[in-house]
Design a protein around this motif. Structure first.
Motif, PDB file in Angstrom:
ATOM      1  N   ALA A 152       5.255   2.481   9.484  1.00  4.32           N
ATOM      2  CA  ALA A 152       5.302   1.900   8.402  1.00  4.32           C
ATOM      3  C   ALA A 152       6.383   1.582   7.728  1.00  4.32           C
ATOM      4  O   ALA A 152       7.187   1.896   8.737  1.00  4.32           O
ATOM      5  N   ASP A 153       6.211   0.967   7.024  1.00  5.22           N
ATOM      6  CA  ASP A 153       7.609  -0.323   6.579  1.00  5.22           C
ATOM      7  C   ASP A 153       8.649   0.780   5.346  1.00  5.22           C
ATOM      8  O   ASP A 153      10.056   0.930   5.924  1.00  5.22           O
ATOM      9  N   GLU A 154       8.154   1.982   4.849  1.00  3.30           N
ATOM     10  CA  GLU A 154       8.976   2.974   4.243  1.00  3.30           C
ATOM     11  C   GLU A 154       8.834   3.756   4.124  1.00  3.30           C
ATOM     12  O   GLU A 154       7.252   4.537   4.337  1.00  3.30           O
ATOM     13  N   THR A 155       9.806   4.856   4.135  1.00  2.00           N
ATOM     14  CA  THR A 155       8.805   6.474   3.406  1.00  2.00           C
ATOM     15  C   THR A 155      10.070   7.102   3.152  1.00  2.00           C
ATOM     16  O   THR A 155      10.862   6.792   2.402  1.00  2.00           O
ATOM     17  N   VAL A 156       8.948   7.620   2.405  1.00  2.00           N
ATOM     18  CA  VAL A 156       9.714   8.616   0.912  1.00  2.00           C
ATOM     19  C   VAL A 156       9.632   9.811   0.822  1.00  2.00           C
ATOM     20  O   VAL A 156       8.623  10.860   0.835  1.00  2.00           O
TER      21      VAL A 156
ATOM     22  N   VAL B 290       0.813  -1.114   0.013  1.00  2.00           N
ATOM     23  CA  VAL B 290       0.293  -0.232   0.002  1.00  2.00           C
ATOM     24  C   VAL B 290       0.993   0.890   0.061  1.00  2.00           C
ATOM     25  O   VAL B 290       1.789   0.929   0.860  1.00  2.00           O
ATOM     26  N   LEU B 291       0.179   2.026  -0.734  1.00  2.01           N
ATOM     27  CA  LEU B 291       1.187   3.387  -1.293  1.00  2.01           C
ATOM     28  C   LEU B 291       0.019   4.140   0.038  1.00  2.01           C
ATOM     29  O   LEU B 291      -0.626   4.518  -0.505  1.00  2.01           O
ATOM     30  N   VAL B 292       0.986   4.932   0.618  1.00  2.00           N
ATOM     31  CA  VAL B 292      -0.370   6.092   1.542  1.00  2.00           C
ATOM     32  C   VAL B 292       0.321   7.655   1.414  1.00  2.00           C
ATOM     33  O   VAL B 292       1.291   7.138   1.694  1.00  2.00           O
TER      34      VAL B 292
ATOM     35  N   ILE C 107       4.084   1.768   2.267  1.00  2.00           N
ATOM     36  CA  ILE C 107       4.804   2.956   1.987  1.00  2.00           C
ATOM     37  C   ILE C 107       4.188   4.575   2.296  1.00  2.00           C
ATOM     38  O   ILE C 107       3.715   4.256   1.202  1.00  2.00           O
ATOM     39  N   MET C 108       4.611   5.048   2.704  1.00  2.48           N
ATOM     40  CA  MET C 108       4.896   7.108   2.857  1.00  2.48           C
ATOM     41  C   MET C 108       5.377   7.351   2.169  1.00  2.48           C
ATOM     42  O   MET C 108       6.198   7.554   2.127  1.00  2.48           O
ATOM     43  N   THR C 109       4.582   8.761   1.978  1.00  2.00           N
ATOM     44  CA  THR C 109       5.443   9.457   1.624  1.00  2.00           C
ATOM     45  C   THR C 109       4.923  11.501   2.353  1.00  2.00           C
ATOM     46  O   THR C 109       3.832  10.907   2.983  1.00  2.00           O
ATOM     47  N   ASP C 110       5.726  12.115   2.079  1.00  2.00           N
ATOM     48  CA  ASP C 110       5.215  13.707   2.573  1.00  2.00           C
ATOM     49  C   ASP C 110       6.649  14.598   2.282  1.00  2.00           C
ATOM     50  O   ASP C 110       7.654  13.740   1.818  1.00  2.00           O
ATOM     51  N   LEU C 111       6.302  15.294   2.301  1.00  2.00           N
ATOM     52  CA  LEU C 111       7.242  16.536   1.868  1.00  2.00           C
ATOM     53  C   LEU C 111       8.061  17.119   3.183  1.00  2.00           C
ATOM     54  O   LEU C 111       8.608  17.733   3.194  1.00  2.00           O
ATOM     55  N   VAL C 112       8.095  17.155   4.150  1.00  2.00           N
ATOM     56  CA  VAL C 112       7.603  17.297   5.586  1.00  2.00           C
ATOM     57  C   VAL C 112       8.599  15.632   6.502  1.00  2.00           C
ATOM     58  O   VAL C 112       8.241  14.440   6.704  1.00  2.00           O
ATOM     59  N   LYS C 113       9.856  16.199   6.565  1.00  2.00           N
ATOM     60  CA  LYS C 113      11.655  14.887   6.787  1.00  2.00           C
ATOM     61  C   LYS C 113      10.626  14.373   8.201  1.00  2.00           C
ATOM     62  O   LYS C 113      10.568  13.270   8.504  1.00  2.00           O
TER      63      LYS C 113
END
Ligand SMILES: [Zn+2]
Ligand SMILES: [Zn+2]
Length: 340
Positions: free
Chosen positions: A206-210, A165-167, A189-195
């Motif tokens: 979350a397993d992975e973050t981008v 799943v991509l969130v 796997i999750m995304t955001d603009l803020v570290k």
């Protein structure tokens, strides 16, 4: 009793209102112990929530201790710890008849279309009251509702064991959807603009973050899925371009969950949907998801304590709203405690 009222946009007051009384046989009165402030409360406060009418006692994320029950109420007793489902439906329309009451034609949400739970006491029908089975931290009872949004997302996309799943977006809704997906056996796997938000997402499961401002999302998804493409995409960013991206990223036979309430169109090519035979679903509020969340709180698979950024006394509502306005990136969930 005291309650938090938005008189008109940007005008919030602690007001004195009559304490609710049992009127119908299935009424339940709850002494509210905690509430969560949501983006939609902020929208009512700053006048950007198109669904709201004024003046309004706000709050749709709340829970507490049962104070009294009507004569027809069974299985709920004074002293029980509960969370209150704010979704009120007609029971008659097409959506209600097929078991989708959260999109009822005459839907009303407590705290949005009718008065809500940021008050010392609240009245709700017995069917909206959900019991905790063991003693739970009173300040977290109001955080069941945001996790029900996560369960609804998972149910709508049929997320289960082995799914990838991509969130998109690591705000409170993204985090709740992720924890429920993890509970369901998926990898996320999750995304955001803020570290900092991604670090938090990782620490919460979350397993992975981008970090999408610096990394190539498609490359990362390729690696995450061994080149297969991502089968489930949940868009919690909710702008026209994020929805376009979600549809483009989903792999053949994939599912895309849309949560946005913007009324601006996205440019989506029909061939994208047809060729991949995508399932695109909306997800709104929750459809009887409270008991599943309470079970997750009690078995330790969902973590409301990690979602809570800070707690304020309800009388400090202006400080709480200022905190959210001035430090939006640092806040997941602000909790209001209803005590003297
Ligand atoms: Zn909410
Ligand atoms: Zn209905």
């Amino acid at each position: 009793m005291k309650a938090i009222k938005v008189i008109e946009p940007f005008k919030v007051e602690i007001v004195d209102v009559p304490k609710p009384k049992i009127e119908k046989p299935n009424d339940v009165i709850v002494r509210v112990t905690s509430g969560g402030i949501c983006g939609s409360d902020i929208g009512i406060w700053n006048g950007t929530n198109s669904l709201a009418t004024y003046p309004r006692l706000i709050g749709h994320e709340f829970g507490g201790i049962v104070e009294s029950v009507g004569s027809a109420v069974k299985g709920i007793r004074p002293g029980d710890q509960v969370a209150v489902d704010p979704v009120i439906s007609c029971g008659q329309c097409y959506a209600c008849r097929i078991g989708r009451h959260n999109v009822c034609r005459d839907l009303e949400v407590m705290g949005v279309h009718r008065d809500g739970g940021f008050a010392e006491y609240v009245k709700a029908p017995a069917e909206n009251i959900h019991l905790f089975h063991k003693k739970f931290d009173e300040s977290l009872l109001g955080l069941v509702e945001p996790f029900t949004i996560g369960v609804e997302i998972n149910n709508r996309a049929q997320i289960g064991k082995g799914d990838k799943v991509l969130v998109m977006g690591s705000g409170p809704i993204g985090i709740c959807a992720m924890q429920v997906a993890k509970r369901n056996g998926a990898q996320v796997i999750m995304t955001d603009l803020v570290k900092e938000r991604l670090e938090k997402a990782k620490s919460m499961g979350a397993d992975e973050t981008v970090l999408v401002s610096e990394e190539n999302l498609e490359e990362r998804l390729d690696r995450f899925t061994d080149g297969e493409g991502i089968p489930v995409v949940v868009d919690t960013v909710c702008v026209p371009s994020s929805f376009e991206q979600a549809v483009n990223l989903a792999c053949p036979a994939g599912r895309v969950v849309c949560l946005g309430l913007k009324d601006k169109p996205s440019s989506i090519c029909m061939a994208e949907i047809t060729k991949k035979e995508l399932t695109i679903v909306g997800s709104r509020l929750n459809n009887h998801c409270f008991d599943e969340v309470i079970e997750g709180f009690e078995d330790g698979s969902l973590h409301p304590e990690e979602l809570m950024t800070k707690a304020y006394n309800y009388k400090e509502i202006m400080d709480a709203l200022d905190m959210i306005k001035e430090h939006p990136q640092d806040v997941l969930k602000i909790v209001l405690k209803f005590e003297d």
